[in-house]
Design an enzyme around this catalytic site. Sequence first.
Site, short mmCIF file in Angstrom:
data_model
loop_
_atom_site.label_atom_id
_atom_site.label_comp_id
_atom_site.label_asym_id
_atom_site.label_seq_id
_atom_site.Cartn_x
_atom_site.Cartn_y
_atom_site.Cartn_z
N ARG A 47 43.14 42.97 17.75
CA ARG A 47 42.91 42.67 16.35
C ARG A 47 41.96 41.47 16.22
NH1 ARG A 47 44.52 38.05 16.33
NH2 ARG A 47 43.86 37.77 14.20
N GLY A 48 41.57 41.22 14.92
CA GLY A 48 40.61 40.15 14.68
C GLY A 48 39.21 40.75 14.64
N ALA A 49 38.45 40.46 13.59
CA ALA A 49 37.17 41.14 13.36
C ALA A 49 36.24 41.13 14.58
CB ALA A 49 36.49 40.56 12.13
N ARG A 88 40.20 51.05 11.56
CA ARG A 88 40.58 50.10 10.50
C ARG A 88 39.35 49.88 9.62
NH1 ARG A 88 43.34 44.76 12.30
NH2 ARG A 88 44.15 44.78 10.13
N ASP A 233 36.68 38.90 7.61
CA ASP A 233 36.58 40.26 8.15
C ASP A 233 35.32 40.95 7.65
OD1 ASP A 233 39.21 41.10 9.71
OD2 ASP A 233 39.64 39.59 8.20
N LYS A 244 42.35 37.77 5.81
CA LYS A 244 43.77 38.07 5.79
C LYS A 244 44.40 37.72 4.44
CE LYS A 244 45.58 39.67 8.31
NZ LYS A 244 45.79 41.15 8.24
O1 MRU Z 1 44.80 42.07 10.56
P1 MRU Z 1 44.12 41.16 11.51
O2 MRU Z 1 45.06 40.33 12.32
O3 MRU Z 1 43.08 41.84 12.35
O4 MRU Z 1 43.32 40.13 10.54
C1 MRU Z 1 42.55 39.15 11.12
C2 MRU Z 1 41.94 38.22 10.14
O5 MRU Z 1 42.04 38.36 8.93
C3 MRU Z 1 41.09 37.14 10.70
O6 MRU Z 1 41.12 36.00 9.89
C4 MRU Z 1 39.65 37.66 10.76
O7 MRU Z 1 39.64 38.87 11.45
C5 MRU Z 1 38.73 36.73 11.38
S1 MRU Z 1 38.98 36.58 13.05
C6 MRU Z 1 37.82 35.51 13.37
#
Ligand code: MRU
Length: 331
Positions: A47-49, A88, A233, A244
């Site tokens: 996870r995480g963009a 996603r 994201d 988030k």
């Molecule tokens: O649902 P997730 O855990 O993938 O959401 C992640 C976030 O919202 C992070 O803040 C975002 O991806 C930035 S990561 C640098």
Amino acid sequence: MDTADVLTWRDGHIEALDQTVLPHDIRVLRIITVDELVDAITRLAIRGAPVLGVAGALGVVLAMDQAGRDGWDGARLETEIERIAGARPTAVNLRREVRTVAARARDGRDAATTAAHAVLDATVAASLDISRRGADYLTRACGPGPLRVHTHCNTGALACLGWGTALGVIHALHDDGVLAEVIVDETRPLLQGARLTCWELDQLGIAHRLACDGAAPFLIASGRSDAVVVGADRIAANGDVANKVGTYSLALAAREAGIPFVVAAPESTLDEDTPSGADIRIEERPDEEVTVPAAPAGTRALNLAFDITPAALISAVVTEDRVIPLGAARS
Ligand code: MRU
């Protein structure tokens, strides 16, 4: 934390740390098929963009190898690659990097592999430049400190490789000796802040305290933070930011408190094809993530994974290349 510990390509497969069981268990996923990759992405083991971008990039090579093993024709391979890109919807990096590598796949597996590793390397490099640039911006905006910084979700190596984005900025402030403390939102319903950010800050030896999401706006309003730093994201062409869920309330509180609200993100998260936040598709996730275990059986939920913070509430977006001042710019 080494990049290879989070996500890597090893001996013909993707190897990834299962983030659903952290911090109390360390489980390494060995991903060989598109089904396994899509599953790991949809249940947030990966996870995480920025990391989703890298997983998507490596996923194209993984799909090409599976096509060879399972005898897929070109149409089937494209369908499977599209499944990865669409796993996603909100983080622009996933589909973007799948496309980057799929465009090279026409030149063969080696070209696709080279392109995928270039995405990985660029993602790591960007995190270091974002961290440095963001720390410099905050020191200018807030003074020499020591600073108390509020953050949301997880934006460290687990989400971005390297130093991370917002958590990388915090790391750089710490290394500069100008950080007093980090306030971390637990980040319901999947607790990325409580589980992952606290774990990363522990490993970095950075002082922090965990707060309930509901407490965050009041903590900011009552002067317990000098700045808010978060990730993103997808950043629309007008500067609106998807991140988030819970980020928007922090931005409102930061404006009221008159403190900087900074978004740290790589250029690959900027989406010029999306005019504004209203055009960003927000992922809705299963009710059970919210209702279980507390709510009575059968309770329905409204489980938005992300929200939109309008550009007017953001001081600046900090990328690896530049600082983009936005509506709430102070300096
Ligand atoms: O649902 P997730 O855990 O993938 O959401 C992640 C976030 O919202 C992070 O803040 C975002 O991806 C930035 S990561 C640098």
